[in-house]
Write an enzyme that holds these catalytic residues in place. Structure first.
Site, PDB file in Angstrom:
ATOM      1  N   HIS A  64      12.645  31.637  28.370  1.00 27.42           N
ATOM      2  CA  HIS A  64      13.577  31.235  27.316  1.00 27.42           C
ATOM      3  C   HIS A  64      14.696  30.403  27.947  1.00 27.42           C
ATOM      4  O   HIS A  64      14.976  30.528  29.125  1.00 27.42           O
ATOM      5  CB  HIS A  64      14.127  32.450  26.583  1.00 27.42           C
ATOM      6  CG  HIS A  64      13.152  33.026  25.617  1.00 27.42           C
ATOM      7  ND1 HIS A  64      13.482  33.336  24.308  1.00 27.42           N
ATOM      8  CD2 HIS A  64      11.834  33.328  25.746  1.00 27.42           C
ATOM      9  CE1 HIS A  64      12.416  33.812  23.687  1.00 27.42           C
ATOM     10  NE2 HIS A  64      11.401  33.830  24.550  1.00 27.42           N
ATOM     11  N   GLU A  65      15.303  29.535  27.118  1.00 26.05           N
ATOM     12  CA  GLU A  65      16.172  28.473  27.642  1.00 26.05           C
ATOM     13  C   GLU A  65      15.428  27.725  28.757  1.00 26.05           C
ATOM     14  O   GLU A  65      15.935  27.543  29.859  1.00 26.05           O
ATOM     15  CB  GLU A  65      17.508  29.026  28.163  1.00 26.05           C
ATOM     16  CG  GLU A  65      18.355  29.724  27.112  1.00 26.05           C
ATOM     17  CD  GLU A  65      17.897  31.146  26.845  1.00 26.05           C
ATOM     18  OE1 GLU A  65      17.904  31.568  25.667  1.00 26.05           O
ATOM     19  OE2 GLU A  65      17.522  31.850  27.808  1.00 26.05           O
TER      20      GLU A  65
ATOM     21  N   HIS B 143      11.936  42.143  31.534  1.00 25.86           N
ATOM     22  CA  HIS B 143      12.899  41.122  31.121  1.00 25.86           C
ATOM     23  C   HIS B 143      13.803  40.770  32.286  1.00 25.86           C
ATOM     24  O   HIS B 143      14.388  41.654  32.923  1.00 25.86           O
ATOM     25  CB  HIS B 143      13.748  41.615  29.947  1.00 25.86           C
ATOM     26  CG  HIS B 143      14.690  40.570  29.425  1.00 25.86           C
ATOM     27  ND1 HIS B 143      16.061  40.723  29.390  1.00 25.86           N
ATOM     28  CD2 HIS B 143      14.454  39.333  28.929  1.00 25.86           C
ATOM     29  CE1 HIS B 143      16.622  39.631  28.891  1.00 25.86           C
ATOM     30  NE2 HIS B 143      15.664  38.771  28.607  1.00 25.86           N
ATOM     31  N   HIS B 144      13.901  39.460  32.570  1.00 21.95           N
ATOM     32  CA  HIS B 144      14.796  38.945  33.606  1.00 21.95           C
ATOM     33  C   HIS B 144      15.731  37.914  32.987  1.00 21.95           C
ATOM     34  O   HIS B 144      15.387  36.742  32.881  1.00 21.95           O
ATOM     35  CB  HIS B 144      14.001  38.272  34.734  1.00 21.95           C
ATOM     36  CG  HIS B 144      13.196  39.197  35.575  1.00 21.95           C
ATOM     37  ND1 HIS B 144      12.191  38.756  36.420  1.00 21.95           N
ATOM     38  CD2 HIS B 144      13.232  40.550  35.712  1.00 21.95           C
ATOM     39  CE1 HIS B 144      11.659  39.789  37.037  1.00 21.95           C
ATOM     40  NE2 HIS B 144      12.275  40.894  36.621  1.00 21.95           N
ATOM     41  N   GLU B 145      16.891  38.336  32.558  1.00 19.13           N
ATOM     42  CA  GLU B 145      17.924  37.382  32.147  1.00 19.13           C
ATOM     43  C   GLU B 145      18.704  36.985  33.387  1.00 19.13           C
ATOM     44  O   GLU B 145      19.277  37.832  34.066  1.00 19.13           O
ATOM     45  CB  GLU B 145      18.843  37.983  31.095  1.00 19.13           C
ATOM     46  CG  GLU B 145      20.026  37.085  30.721  1.00 19.13           C
ATOM     47  CD  GLU B 145      19.604  35.689  30.283  1.00 19.13           C
ATOM     48  OE1 GLU B 145      20.013  34.721  30.954  1.00 19.13           O
ATOM     49  OE2 GLU B 145      18.866  35.578  29.293  1.00 19.13           O
TER      50      GLU B 145
ATOM     51  N   GLU C  79      16.513  34.114  16.350  1.00 17.43           N
ATOM     52  CA  GLU C  79      17.798  34.791  16.527  1.00 17.43           C
ATOM     53  C   GLU C  79      18.963  34.043  15.894  1.00 17.43           C
ATOM     54  O   GLU C  79      19.980  34.650  15.545  1.00 17.43           O
ATOM     55  CB  GLU C  79      18.084  35.028  18.015  1.00 17.43           C
ATOM     56  CG  GLU C  79      18.299  33.789  18.843  1.00 17.43           C
ATOM     57  CD  GLU C  79      17.018  33.216  19.429  1.00 17.43           C
ATOM     58  OE1 GLU C  79      17.099  32.437  20.388  1.00 17.43           O
ATOM     59  OE2 GLU C  79      15.924  33.540  18.909  1.00 17.43           O
TER      60      GLU C  79
ATOM     61  N   GLU D   6      10.346  29.574  24.821  1.00 17.39           N
ATOM     62  CA  GLU D   6      11.187  29.312  23.655  1.00 17.39           C
ATOM     63  C   GLU D   6      11.275  27.786  23.523  1.00 17.39           C
ATOM     64  O   GLU D   6      10.342  27.144  23.076  1.00 17.39           O
ATOM     65  CB  GLU D   6      12.542  29.971  23.841  1.00 17.39           C
ATOM     66  CG  GLU D   6      13.418  29.989  22.613  1.00 17.39           C
ATOM     67  CD  GLU D   6      14.747  30.633  22.908  1.00 17.39           C
ATOM     68  OE1 GLU D   6      15.270  31.336  22.036  1.00 17.39           O
ATOM     69  OE2 GLU D   6      15.293  30.429  24.021  1.00 17.39           O
TER      70      GLU D   6
ATOM     71  N   GLU E 184      17.852  23.863  21.523  1.00 20.45           N
ATOM     72  CA  GLU E 184      18.040  24.724  20.358  1.00 20.45           C
ATOM     73  C   GLU E 184      18.898  24.070  19.273  1.00 20.45           C
ATOM     74  O   GLU E 184      19.910  24.620  18.822  1.00 20.45           O
ATOM     75  CB  GLU E 184      18.598  26.069  20.812  1.00 20.45           C
ATOM     76  CG  GLU E 184      17.615  26.814  21.699  1.00 20.45           C
ATOM     77  CD  GLU E 184      18.165  28.090  22.302  1.00 20.45           C
ATOM     78  OE1 GLU E 184      19.219  28.571  21.829  1.00 20.45           O
ATOM     79  OE2 GLU E 184      17.557  28.623  23.252  1.00 20.45           O
TER      80      GLU E 184
END
Length: 691
Positions: A472-473, A402-404, A497, A491, A177
């Site tokens: 993501h990440e 969603h799984h953070e 964001e 991502e 990023e």
């Protein structure tokens, strides 16, 4: 008689001692013969290669080899045992994608090497040469003196032929990023990008770049370096020798081991790839990366449907609500989720993402020990998961899970089956996963072999539960969507964001015209476009989105993903006529045409929607206003379309007047030519509906 015997003896000696000169070279060309790869061994038996395009060298003499733990390097003293050439020309179907069919047309050279010393270790190098570039990889055959392999360094060189203009991000082992920098190769300074304050994790150990990295020579030839089929191996950065203009593979390591890759023979490495294009647009046309991956291992992915989606996400970045409940402004409530479902159902949007639904968000970031924090099956008490799913189904909308993980891998691994089973029980078929923070266990990095295996295994397991993954990440995209088409998007870049909170002012207008020719070459991007409240008021007075509204619309066509978010708040869409483009635009494409573009400046792409015959066009520019003529000869002949054009207003500007937009409707055919006028940081979006 004696003379005759001597002759026979000499022949016998020559037969046993190979009087014939040892073969030390091999060559292979692309099907159209424009690209040629030449392989050779130097006098000391070191493997080298060169690449020419139309007889002009583009990669000069470059060595390859490996350093191993507790074993001599695989670097020199090789002989060629055998060379084999083959060709293939096949067509395969994308279950979803930028086009329906892909031609896989290449010539292949396999060079089998063996050391001359007592160990006689073997190493094969396989080159696949396409009209749009090359891929090569290493094969470690099963053999007596090389069984368990501990690679400490892979030494693949790319000797450049000039100080090319380069679009690069640093070789960060933990995150992609970063903003792209445009410079000469000799000016690359990755270490200057270290310790960026807006990144949750970052580690840049040396002057290296991440891939894809794209270059333009002084003659206008475009080169993009990347890798394909990254499986059970470390991600590759490219170390930069700014003096000698050499790129050299630098694998991501681990602080927990004294090697970077551990494998057992036989095995193959990922492909090292170079896309070669005379025009920048041809880089986007290229399907080299997916073609170098194996065919699909999934018999059926009809349970995943490409879609647009809204969700409870942007409001957290704005500070309107929070992921955790304790803050007193919890976003993921049953009431809020139903509001997004109602809005989506009314506006031809098939999905709703809900972040912050599950317990654990109070301690997800900013803590050293985050193991055991998240529960991936237990919702907060103000979010009725079953009721939200029931209501969504009743309204023809799918919930996106969603799984953070907060990079606490042990916790996620322990709960993964239970979390996926919950999704299957509820009929939820896609998940957005997140990996914010430093990896636990400490000492691992997001892009090392250990995490590559985690990302891939999580996606492969998800397929067993009919779940598609948008990470993501993540680890970089390397075309595995062909082999595992439930890997739908990711991502892996500086996303939308950052415009909400980055201390450096967010993503500049040149960001996405660079991304289209760099990161997007790797695969689909979940960029989350569609922000209408450009100035972010009243939530973020010091930040903004650095584009016009018209460009936000154009991104649905330009930046490819089979899932596209309408990312803004409901109240910023309602009553705005520009929302019609989001309602109409497709997400799954029969074919794609890249009409024009230059890296970092502008790009225009048209795509035909599958099953409808409707076309959509997106055009974006950097901080410079542009006027361009676009031919509509991609449209079906002898057919009239209703074109609805969403364009920058006459005084539009990404900073001074970003919301100025004009909407125009006209009838067009394949004979029509349009003049597009793009404001600074602006764009144009057009729908072409068959009459």
């Amino acid at each position: 008689m004696k003379i005759a015997l001597k002759i026979v003896l000499l022949i016998g000696i020559c037969g046993f001692s190979s009087c014939t000169k040892e073969v030390t070279t091999a060559t292979i060309s692309s099907p159209n013969t424009n690209i040629t790869v030449s392989f050779f061994l130097s006098d000391d038996g070191t493997p080298h290669y060169t690449i020419a395009h139309k007889k002009q060298t583009v990669i000069d003499t470059s060595a390859v080899g490996f350093d191993l733990k507790d074993a001599p390097s695989l670097a020199n003293n090789f002989k060629i045992v055998k060379t084999t050439t083959t060709s293939a020309d096949e067509t395969w179907n994308m279950p979803w994608g930028e086009q329906e069919t892909v031609r896989n047309y290449y010539n292949e050279l396999t060079v089998e090497l063996q050391e001359k010393d007592a160990l006689q270790r073997k190493l094969n190098i396989v080159f696949k040469v396409y009209d749009d570039g090359i891929g090569f990889r290493y094969e470690f055959p099963k053999q007596e003196h090389l069984t368990e392999v501990f690679i400490t360094d892979e030494n693949t060189e790319f000797q450049l032929t000039g100080d090319h203009t380069t679009w690069w991000i640093p070789g960060d082992w933990d995150i992609y990023e970063h903003l792209y920098t445009t410079s000469k190769v000799s000016e690359i300074d990755a270490l200057s990008k270290a310790n960026h304050g807006s990144l949750a994790q970052t580690y840049i150990p040396e002057n290296a770049v991440n891939t894809p990295v794209t270059m333009r020579t002084k003659d206008g030839l475009h080169l993009s370096f990347h890798e394909a089929a990254l499986l059970d191996y470390s991600g590759m950065t490219l170390k930069v020798d700014t003096k000698n203009l050499i790129l050299k593979s630098e694998l991501v390591g681990s602080e927990r081991t004294d090697y970077k890759v551990k494998r057992t023979t036989p095995f193959t490495t990922p492909w090292r790839t170079i896309q070669i294009a005379e025009k920048a647009t041809e880089l986007i046309d290229s399907k080299l990366i997916v073609n170098l991956n194996e065919p699909s291992k999934l018999d059926d992915v009809s349970w995943f449907t490409p879609m647009k989606y809204t969700g409870i996400w942007w409001e957290m970045h704005l500070g309107k609500s929070s992921w955790d409940k304790a803050a007193g402004k919890h976003g993921a409530t049953t009431e809020n989720a139903k509001a997004f479902i109602d809005f989506s159902a009314k506006n031809n949007i098939k999905g709703v993402l809900v972040e912050g639904w599950n317990t654990g968000w109070e301690y997800w970031i900013g803590f050293e020990d985050r193991e055991g924090v998240f529960d991936f099956v237990t919702p907060y008490d103000d979010y009725d998961l079953q009721e939200v799913v029931r209501y969504a189904n009743e309204n023809g909308v799918e919930i996106i899970m969603h799984h953070e993980t907060s990079a606490a891998i042990g916790t996620y691994n322990k709960q993964m089956d239970k979390a996926y089973q919950l999704m299957k029980d509820l009929g939820i078929h896609s998940v957005k996963s997140g990996y914010v923070g430093k990896i636990i266990p400490k000492g691992e990095y997001h892009h090392g072999q250990w995490m590559v295996n985690h990302y891939n295994n999580a996606a492969i397991k998800a397929a067993d539960y009919e779940v598609a993954v948008n990470a993501h990440e993540p680890i970089k995209a390397t075309g595995l969507r062909r082999t595992y088409p439930n890997i739908i998007s990711r991502e892996g870049l500086r996303g939308q964001e950052f415009n909400a909170w980055a201390a450096d002012g967010g993503n500049p207008p040149e960001h996405l015209p660079i991304v289209a020719f760099t990161r997007m070459l790797a695969g689909p991007i979940d960029y989350t476009p569609g922000i209408f409240n450009i100035k972010l008021l009243p939530y973020k007075e010091e930040n903004q989105v650095n584009t016009t509204i018209a460009q936000q619309l154009a991104l649905y066509v330009v930046i490819y993903s089979p899932i596209q978010m309408a990312a803004d708040l409901i109240e910023h869409y309602e009553g705005n006529p520009a929302l019609q483009f989001i309602r109409d635009v497709g997400v799954d494409w029969k074919q794609t045409k890249v009409l024009n573009g230059e890296v970092g400046d502008f790009v225009t792409i048209a795509r035909e929607e599958r099953n409808t015959g409707n076309w959509f066009l997106g055009s974006i520019t950097d901080e410079n206003a542009r006027t361009m003529e676009v031919s509509l000869d991609f449209l079906a002949p002898n057919t009239t379309y209703t074109a609805t054009i969403y364009k920058d207003g006459k005084d539009a500007h990404w900073n001074d007047n970003p919301t100025a937009i004009e909407i125009e409707t006209m009838e067009v055919t394949a004979e029509t030519k349009l003049q597009l006028q793009l404001a600074a940081g602006g764009g144009t979006a057009i729908s072409f509906m068959k009459k």
